[in-house]
Design a protein around this motif. Structure first.
Motif, PDB file in Angstrom:
ATOM      1  N   ARG A   1      40.246  50.691  -2.849  1.00 59.13           N
ATOM      2  CA  ARG A   1      39.767  49.327  -2.345  1.00 59.13           C
ATOM      3  C   ARG A   1      39.589  49.384  -0.688  1.00 59.13           C
ATOM      4  NH1 ARG A   1      43.091  43.638  -2.741  1.00 59.13           N
ATOM      5  NH2 ARG A   1      41.763  42.501  -1.196  1.00 59.13           N
ATOM      6  N   ARG A   2      38.268  48.817  -0.323  1.00 56.72           N
ATOM      7  CA  ARG A   2      37.878  48.970   0.874  1.00 56.72           C
ATOM      8  C   ARG A   2      38.053  47.260   1.580  1.00 56.72           C
ATOM      9  NH1 ARG A   2      32.167  50.933   2.815  1.00 56.72           N
ATOM     10  NH2 ARG A   2      31.523  49.234   1.622  1.00 56.72           N
ATOM     11  N   ARG A   3      38.644  47.097   2.342  1.00 51.67           N
ATOM     12  CA  ARG A   3      38.875  45.787   3.084  1.00 51.67           C
ATOM     13  C   ARG A   3      38.214  45.671   4.316  1.00 51.67           C
ATOM     14  NH1 ARG A   3      44.750  43.265   3.265  1.00 51.67           N
ATOM     15  NH2 ARG A   3      44.554  43.718   0.920  1.00 51.67           N
ATOM     16  N   ALA A   4      37.393  44.805   4.649  1.00 53.83           N
ATOM     17  CA  ALA A   4      36.517  44.600   5.656  1.00 53.83           C
ATOM     18  C   ALA A   4      37.889  44.187   6.673  1.00 53.83           C
ATOM     19  CB  ALA A   4      35.708  43.538   5.846  1.00 53.83           C
ATOM     20  N   ASN A   5      37.400  44.428   8.173  1.00 48.15           N
ATOM     21  CA  ASN A   5      38.383  44.005   9.368  1.00 48.15           C
ATOM     22  C   ASN A   5      38.254  42.869   9.558  1.00 48.15           C
ATOM     23  OD1 ASN A   5      39.434  46.709   9.549  1.00 48.15           O
ATOM     24  ND2 ASN A   5      37.981  47.388  11.012  1.00 48.15           N
ATOM     25  N   ASP A   6      36.973  42.304   9.401  1.00 51.65           N
ATOM     26  CA  ASP A   6      37.128  40.768   9.669  1.00 51.65           C
ATOM     27  C   ASP A   6      36.468  40.148   8.513  1.00 51.65           C
ATOM     28  OD1 ASP A   6      33.980  40.744  10.021  1.00 51.65           O
ATOM     29  OD2 ASP A   6      34.381  41.779  11.770  1.00 51.65           O
ATOM     30  N   ALA A   7      36.323  38.764   8.430  1.00 47.29           N
ATOM     31  CA  ALA A   7      36.006  37.842   7.571  1.00 47.29           C
ATOM     32  C   ALA A   7      34.513  38.043   7.228  1.00 47.29           C
ATOM     33  CB  ALA A   7      36.320  36.416   7.615  1.00 47.29           C
ATOM     34  N   SER A   8      33.750  38.372   8.055  1.00 48.79           N
ATOM     35  CA  SER A   8      31.965  38.672   7.740  1.00 48.79           C
ATOM     36  C   SER A   8      31.996  39.899   7.351  1.00 48.79           C
ATOM     37  CB  SER A   8      31.420  38.317   9.109  1.00 48.79           C
ATOM     38  OG  SER A   8      31.766  39.230  10.089  1.00 48.79           O
ATOM     39  N   GLY A   9      32.942  40.812   7.116  1.00 53.66           N
ATOM     40  CA  GLY A   9      32.526  42.203   6.904  1.00 53.66           C
ATOM     41  C   GLY A   9      32.286  42.268   5.275  1.00 53.66           C
TER      42      GLY A   9
END
Length: 55
Positions: free
Chosen positions: A14-22
């Protein structure tokens, strides 16, 4: 990562973006070893998006 048999590896990432727009995603990879080299045998990448707004 799991190794269900010699020369076979399964990875679930699972790769989660650092910010909401990622870009965030879930990925499943199957690798096999042949002649001392690892090869990608199958892959599935699924973007994680916010659920649609209820109306």
């Amino acid at each position: 990562m799991r190794a269900p048999a010699p020369g076979v590896a399964i990875a679930h990432i699972r790769r989660r973006a650092n910010d909401a727009s990622g870009f965030s995603e879930m990925a499943l990879y199957t690798l096999v070893e042949r002649d001392g080299q690892w090869w990608l045998a199958a892959a599935q990448n699924t973007p994680i998006a916010a659920p649609p707004a209820r109306t």
